[in-house]
Design an enzyme around this catalytic site. Structure first.
Site, PDB file in Angstrom:
ATOM      1  N   SER A  60       0.843  -1.196   0.000  1.00 49.34           N
ATOM      2  CA  SER A  60       0.000   0.000   0.000  1.00 49.34           C
ATOM      3  C   SER A  60       0.869   1.233   0.000  1.00 49.34           C
ATOM      4  O   SER A  60       1.975   1.244   0.560  1.00 49.34           O
ATOM      5  CB  SER A  60      -0.899   0.009   1.242  1.00 49.34           C
ATOM      6  N   TYR A  79      -2.097  -1.189  10.029  1.00 43.17           N
ATOM      7  CA  TYR A  79      -2.160  -1.491   8.608  1.00 43.17           C
ATOM      8  C   TYR A  79      -0.839  -1.164   7.923  1.00 43.17           C
ATOM      9  O   TYR A  79      -0.282  -1.983   7.188  1.00 43.17           O
ATOM     10  CB  TYR A  79      -3.307  -0.709   7.956  1.00 43.17           C
TER      11      TYR A  79
END
Length: 240
Positions: free
Chosen positions: A134, A147
């Site tokens: 990401s 995350y």
């Protein structure tokens, strides 16, 4: 579209929706035999399998005990592993619980790591491993500690795996999508936040799953054989 992956076998985790779904569609269109996993979206997985000819296998990435089942269909040989499946998670550090930590890191980091381990015995020389990370590892946001940390760890595992598997001509790379229009992105962002993300992207829009799938397909294909250990930001210029 050329059948650049004809004769190749791919395993894609989290293939029933979002980026993973687009990857299954692209790899099958490029001629690969594709096995993909899904967790709860059984109807979507069945529709995708029927339309593309791919094979769906249910998997819970919170449970490492499901690993053997997803590798069983590719026990005769694997060419491409795409570690795509992940969960979104947003919570301030002050509110994170030990259970949160264990769950997010298991799904987003631990399972992909052991998927790589499970792939090694069946992965053919010259194979490909592509891990989906990401842009948030480079652009961290409040609430994104777990995350971002889990994805950052996967990026480092990618680099080490590239060194370890290089003698077999197996490439290992990361693709880090920018703001990509998926259910996951919308679950942790407001409409106003999505508008801001599009505005700061050089190409002035959110990405689509197909945009990211095209980059993954390139890394899975024959023209990427001299690229390994890299993190490719597929974000339309979200990060420059």
């Amino acid at each position: 579209m050329t059948l650049s992956l004809h004769g190749k076998t791919a395993l894609v985790t989290g293939g029933s929706r979002g980026i993973g779904r687009a990857v299954v569609e692209r790899l099958t269109a490029d001629g690969a035999r594709v096995v993909f996993t899904y967790h709860s979206a059984e109807a979507a997985a069945a529709e995708l399998a029927a339309r593309t000819g791919a094979e769906a296998v249910r998997c819970d990435q919170a449970d490492l005990g499901t690993l053997p089942a997803i590798f069983e269909p590719v026990a005769d040989g694997l060419d491409i592993l795409v570690n795509n499946a992940a969960i979104a998670f947003a919570k301030p550090i002050a509110e994170i619980t030990p259970a949160d930590f264990d769950h997010v890191i298991t799904v987003n980091t631990k399972f992909p790591t052991f998927a790589i381990q499970a792939a090694v015995p069946v992965l053919r020389d010259g194979g490909r491993i592509i891990n989906v990370s990401s842009i948030n590892t480079a652009v961290p946001a409040p609430g994104g500690a777990l995350y971002s940390a889990g994805k950052a760890a996967l990026e480092q595992i990618t680099k080490v795996a590239a060194r370890e598997l290089g003698p077999r001509r197996i490439t290992v790379n990361t693709v880090s999508p920018g703001a990509t229009d998926t259910d996951m992105l919308r679950s942790v962002n407001t409409p106003e936040g999505l508008e801001r993300a599009a505005a700061v992207t050089a190409l002035q829009r959110l990405g689509t799953p197909a945009d990211v799938a095209a980059v993954i397909a390139f890394l899975a294909g024959p023209d990427s054989s001299w690229i390994t250990g890299q993190n490719i930001h597929a974000g339309g210029g979200f990060l420059i």
